[in-house]
Motif scaffolding. Structure first.
Motif, PDB file in Angstrom:
ATOM      1  N   ARG A  77       0.924  -1.055   0.424  1.00  0.00           N
ATOM      2  CA  ARG A  77      -0.269  -0.054  -0.383  1.00  0.00           C
ATOM      3  C   ARG A  77       1.168   1.526   0.080  1.00  0.00           C
ATOM      4  O   ARG A  77       0.676   2.061  -1.010  1.00  0.00           O
ATOM      5  CB  ARG A  77      -0.925  -0.422   1.431  1.00  0.00           C
ATOM      6  CG  ARG A  77      -2.201   1.078   1.334  1.00  0.00           C
ATOM      7  CD  ARG A  77      -2.246   1.504   2.266  1.00  0.00           C
ATOM      8  NE  ARG A  77      -3.522   2.393   2.492  1.00  0.00           N
ATOM      9  CZ  ARG A  77      -4.743   2.311   2.684  1.00  0.00           C
ATOM     10  NH1 ARG A  77      -5.344   1.897   3.698  1.00  0.00           N
ATOM     11  NH2 ARG A  77      -5.344   4.064   2.962  1.00  0.00           N
ATOM     12  N   PRO A  78       1.800   1.608   0.980  1.00  0.00           N
ATOM     13  CA  PRO A  78       2.721   3.097   0.828  1.00  0.00           C
ATOM     14  C   PRO A  78       3.547   2.565  -0.731  1.00  0.00           C
ATOM     15  O   PRO A  78       3.669   3.433  -1.088  1.00  0.00           O
ATOM     16  CB  PRO A  78       3.730   2.784   1.905  1.00  0.00           C
ATOM     17  CG  PRO A  78       3.398   1.096   2.259  1.00  0.00           C
ATOM     18  CD  PRO A  78       2.382   0.685   2.824  1.00  0.00           C
ATOM     19  N   VAL A  79       3.882   1.423  -0.780  1.00  0.00           N
ATOM     20  CA  VAL A  79       4.972   1.649  -2.396  1.00  0.00           C
ATOM     21  C   VAL A  79       3.601   2.316  -3.287  1.00  0.00           C
ATOM     22  O   VAL A  79       4.372   3.232  -4.316  1.00  0.00           O
ATOM     23  CB  VAL A  79       4.931   0.655  -3.033  1.00  0.00           C
ATOM     24  CG1 VAL A  79       6.127   0.381  -3.802  1.00  0.00           C
ATOM     25  CG2 VAL A  79       6.129   0.153  -1.409  1.00  0.00           C
ATOM     26  N   LYS A  82      -0.636  19.165   6.569  1.00  0.00           N
ATOM     27  CA  LYS A  82      -1.171  18.862   5.693  1.00  0.00           C
ATOM     28  C   LYS A  82      -0.867  18.404   4.327  1.00  0.00           C
ATOM     29  O   LYS A  82      -1.436  17.388   4.676  1.00  0.00           O
ATOM     30  CB  LYS A  82      -1.884  20.258   4.535  1.00  0.00           C
ATOM     31  CG  LYS A  82      -3.233  21.575   5.924  1.00  0.00           C
ATOM     32  CD  LYS A  82      -4.028  20.744   6.896  1.00  0.00           C
ATOM     33  CE  LYS A  82      -4.528  21.253   7.812  1.00  0.00           C
ATOM     34  NZ  LYS A  82      -4.612  20.672   8.911  1.00  0.00           N
ATOM     35  N   ILE A  83       0.696  18.547   3.930  1.00  0.00           N
ATOM     36  CA  ILE A  83       0.855  17.046   3.356  1.00  0.00           C
ATOM     37  C   ILE A  83       1.585  16.574   3.574  1.00  0.00           C
ATOM     38  O   ILE A  83       0.774  15.083   3.563  1.00  0.00           O
ATOM     39  CB  ILE A  83       2.194  17.787   3.434  1.00  0.00           C
ATOM     40  CG1 ILE A  83       2.100  19.714   2.216  1.00  0.00           C
ATOM     41  CG2 ILE A  83       3.200  17.220   1.797  1.00  0.00           C
ATOM     42  CD1 ILE A  83       3.395  19.792   1.410  1.00  0.00           C
ATOM     43  N   ALA A  84       1.204  16.319   5.023  1.00  0.00           N
ATOM     44  CA  ALA A  84       1.991  15.208   6.242  1.00  0.00           C
ATOM     45  C   ALA A  84       0.399  13.918   5.870  1.00  0.00           C
ATOM     46  O   ALA A  84       0.622  12.673   5.903  1.00  0.00           O
ATOM     47  CB  ALA A  84       2.606  15.441   7.198  1.00  0.00           C
ATOM     48  N   TRP A  85      -0.885  15.126   6.738  1.00  0.00           N
ATOM     49  CA  TRP A  85      -2.250  14.436   6.548  1.00  0.00           C
ATOM     50  C   TRP A  85      -2.126  13.158   5.058  1.00  0.00           C
ATOM     51  O   TRP A  85      -2.759  12.296   5.785  1.00  0.00           O
ATOM     52  CB  TRP A  85      -2.768  14.988   6.721  1.00  0.00           C
ATOM     53  CG  TRP A  85      -4.302  14.736   7.069  1.00  0.00           C
ATOM     54  CD1 TRP A  85      -4.675  14.039   8.291  1.00  0.00           C
ATOM     55  CD2 TRP A  85      -5.432  14.640   6.489  1.00  0.00           C
ATOM     56  NE1 TRP A  85      -5.901  14.514   8.035  1.00  0.00           N
ATOM     57  CE2 TRP A  85      -6.349  14.019   6.354  1.00  0.00           C
ATOM     58  CE3 TRP A  85      -5.458  15.121   4.905  1.00  0.00           C
ATOM     59  CZ2 TRP A  85      -7.375  13.576   6.220  1.00  0.00           C
ATOM     60  CZ3 TRP A  85      -7.163  15.219   4.161  1.00  0.00           C
ATOM     61  CH2 TRP A  85      -7.341  14.157   4.611  1.00  0.00           C
ATOM     62  N   VAL A 116      -2.315   9.302   5.208  1.00  0.00           N
ATOM     63  CA  VAL A 116      -3.889   8.771   5.722  1.00  0.00           C
ATOM     64  C   VAL A 116      -4.076   7.746   4.021  1.00  0.00           C
ATOM     65  O   VAL A 116      -4.581   6.868   4.292  1.00  0.00           O
ATOM     66  CB  VAL A 116      -5.035  10.209   5.184  1.00  0.00           C
ATOM     67  CG1 VAL A 116      -6.485   9.228   4.480  1.00  0.00           C
ATOM     68  CG2 VAL A 116      -5.427  10.619   6.511  1.00  0.00           C
ATOM     69  N   THR A 117      -3.435   8.434   2.824  1.00  0.00           N
ATOM     70  CA  THR A 117      -3.546   7.062   1.724  1.00  0.00           C
ATOM     71  C   THR A 117      -2.188   6.327   1.479  1.00  0.00           C
ATOM     72  O   THR A 117      -2.416   5.550   1.375  1.00  0.00           O
ATOM     73  CB  THR A 117      -2.910   8.149   0.313  1.00  0.00           C
ATOM     74  OG1 THR A 117      -1.752   9.356   0.930  1.00  0.00           O
ATOM     75  CG2 THR A 117      -4.160   9.576   0.400  1.00  0.00           C
TER      76      THR A 117
END
Length: 671
Positions: free
Chosen positions: A262-264, A353-356, A360-361
């Protein structure tokens, strides 16, 4: 005569009343001694107690008492107030004049009529302000806002093109204020009513939904490549390179069977979407071009400071030493601006916000997501400061992700220096943004998470963001400039050392090569052959592969400063194509070089000394992952790049030619 100044003494409620011995005075005023401390007690028959300044030396406001022991901020004393319960009490720490009897100073101690009037007026003004504070503030700020919008409207009417930048900043500010207003007043309700149910539904059904999402994304990717890449083989080569780099990381992963895809996949997807918007849509390209042009214009104001400090009779004489007096001052100026933005909490808002989005994704932990977002704007040793309280307890995979993010990106301060070389500002900015999700994706592929993370919640991390808070904007600007001094000295020292070392290596290689009839042998020649397959896999035109390969070797074994300096010279000489220039710009946009390993270990280890061994263990692997992340960003650029600038110039030339032809035809017909 006793001219000894009063001694400083803090009294508390435990002081006994008999510690106060009356020296002299009428029922309305007198001098007291508190354990040897000379002070004046003035008892004035007022209907309403007033507040005065007690102790001129300290300027401490004291509260009057009305039948109760007097208390203060910092000094407390019990006073035997009866039979003066209706009176206000004020103590002034003044020296006793005269012979100690107090008679010589009584007239000087009484307030004159003018003083009482001024004090009464001041009290009335203070009381009026306290009662109408909100109204006064609203009127003041309302007047400022009305004046600003009146100016903005007239500026747009007078010359909209010049006022466009102010309009954009105003709109962004209003959107930010609107967001803050909604978040603070309705954020919890909206989240509970809309976002929480949607998130819960997706989490519960993700085992089914994910296949639809992956098939849809794969179909969209294939469709795009068929439509846009069928007539361009170089774009297909860039896609092949992307697949090869992912396969390399999987094969040599720390735990290939433990990889969570998923993270990849989400990291590569975010990188692709950003690249699609920036490089393939005219709106995205023009947006980042406009942003890059504004940044470049903003950084040019550094020249005024350089002229003042380094110019002689000729204002442009500082340009003789271009790098020292033109490029390095940009680092100081930009660092100062970044520090001011941190003081105003602008950077914290953008980074969070970028970190969020990535949290999340990609479902990465909050700490590594926040660090990756911070790497877009700040350097490889500054970004970990955002998560300093958590470094001791982070897993090895998270530490690896932190170091990979530092290697795969560049700091905003040196970004300005590369722009001053003549490198495209829009491509540098987009490369910085695109590399953040790529760094996380490759980090999680090359060193999967096999432990349990303690920091999956972003809220607990944001509450402990360890950022220094200055007292005012002037201090923030000064600290930012002062901090950059060591960075500038480090850059200069490294350049002197590495360029001198490179010259020595080239001389030695030329000497060795001359023994076999090849004196042209050099470090650059070796790199141009070793890294040529890598350059080709990124989609570089074959005729430019040796140049891009040389730049990659220079960046990896020396640093990106030297590599970008060489790239700028190739661009100015017209020795590299536009596509090769763009791919090289993306591939070089990172701190992934051997020297940075020492910089990161030296910067992060003091934040968590207990993890020194773990950091050293993952450092080399993180360097490789950061390098590959830069290559993958270059591959995305190779797949998506379209030369809008050339197309725009062609369209403008066609329009100009058509206009000239129309004028000529009209003139011929009228003749």
């Amino acid at each position: 005569m006793d001219s000894t100044p009063p001694r400083k003494k803090h009294l508390s409620a435990e002081d006994k009343p008999d510690d106060l011995s009356r020296l002299h005075g009428s029922p309305d005023s007198g001098r007291y001694s508190v354990d040897g401390m000379n002070c004046i007690v003035e008892l004035t028959p007022l209907k309403k107690p007033v507040t005065r300044i007690l102790n001129d030396e300290y300027g401490i406001p004291m509260q009057d008492i009305n039948g109760s022991p007097r208390k203060s901020m910092g000094i407390q004393a019990d006073m035997p107030v009866p039979p003066y319960q209706e009176n206000g009490v004020v103590i002034d720490g003044l020296p006793i004049k005269g012979d100690g009897s107090g008679q010589d100073g009584e007239e000087e101690e009484d307030l004159n009529a003018c003083g009482r009037c001024m004090r009464a007026t001041s009290d009335q003004i203070d009381e009026f302000y306290e009662q109408n504070k909100k109204t006064i503030h609203y009127l003041f700020y309302g007047t400022l806002i009305a004046g600003f919008f009146a100016f903005l409207i007239y500026a747009c009417y007078y010359d909209f093109k010049k006022a466009l930048g102010l309009v954009v900043m105003t709109v962004l500010t209003l959107l930010y204020l609107l967001y803050m207003l909604i978040r603070d007043n309705f954020g919890a309700s909206i989240s509970e009513a809309i976002f929480v149910p949607i998130r819960n539904f997706i989490s519960e059904k993700w085992y089914i939904l994910k296949w639809f999402v992956y098939i849809a994304l794969l179909g969209a990717l294939v469709t795009f490549l068929v439509i846009y890449g069928k007539d361009n083989a170089e774009q297909m080569i860039s896609l092949l390179g992307l697949v090869m780099f992912v396969a390399f990381c999987f094969i040599f992963s720390k735990a290939p069977m433990k990889v969570k895809w998923r993270p990849v996949l989400w990291g590569l997807g975010l990188q692709f979407v950003l690249g699609l918007f920036i490089l393939r849509t005219r709106v995205g390209f023009q947006t980042f071009k406009f942003l890059g042009d504004q940044v470049q214009t903003f950084l040019e104001y550094t020249d005024e400071g350089s002229k003042f400090l380094f110019s002689g009779m000729d204002p442009d004489s500082y340009m003789v030493h271009f790098f020292a007096f033109k490029v390095l001052p940009v680092v100081i100026y930009f660092s100062c601006v970044i520090s001011i933005l941190y003081y105003w909490n602008v950077m914290q808002f953008v980074i969070s916000k970028i970190a969020w989005i990535m949290h999340v994704t990609m479902k990465t932990s909050a700490t590594e997501s926040l660090n990756a977002a911070g790497n877009i704007f700040i350097g490889q040793t500054e970004a970990p400061l955002l998560i300093r309280p958590f470094l001791e307890d982070m897993t090895k995979s998270e530490l690896h992700a932190v170091m990979t993010g530092g290697f795969a990106t560049i700091a905003g301060s040196v970004l300005g220096a590369y722009i001053s070389f003549g490198i495209s500002s829009s491509h540098l900015i987009s490369a910085s943004v695109m590399s953040a999700p790529a760094a996380l994706a490759i980090a999680k592929l090359f060193y999967p998470e096999i432990e349990h993370s303690n920091y999956m919640s972003q809220e607990q991390v944001l509450q402990k963001m360890d950022m220094k808070k200055e007292r005012n904007v002037i201090e923030a600007a000064s600290n930012g400039a002062s901090t950059a001094v060591s960075l500038v000295a480090n850059i200069a020292a490294n350049l002197i050392a590495f360029i001198a070392l490179l010259a020595f290596i080239n001389a030695a290689l030329s000497w060795v090569g001359g023994m076999v009839g090849y004196p042209e042998l050099s470090f650059e020649v070796i790199c141009s052959y070793v890294f040529m397959p890598v350059a080709w896999l990124m989609g570089t035109p074959w005729e430019d592969c040796h140049i891009v390969a040389e730049l990659i070797g220079t960046k990896t074994f020396l640093n990106e400063f030297v590599a970008y300096d060489k790239l700028a010279k190739y661009i100015s000489a017209g020795a590299i194509s536009k596509r090769g220039e763009v791919i090289a710009t993306y591939a070089l946009c990172g701190f992934a070089n051997i020297g940075s390993v020492g910089i990161q270990l030296g910067g992060i280890t003091p934040m968590c000394p207990a993890r020194k061994a773990d950091l050293a263990e993952v450092a080399v692997r993180a360097l490789i992952a950061g390098t590959i992340a830069c290559f993958m960003t270059a591959c995305i650029a190779g797949v998506l790049y379209q030369d809008f600038e050339t197309a725009t110039e062609i369209i403008e030339n066609v329009n100009l030619t058509s206009t000239v032809a129309s004028v000529v035809n009209s003139s011929t017909l009228s003749g």
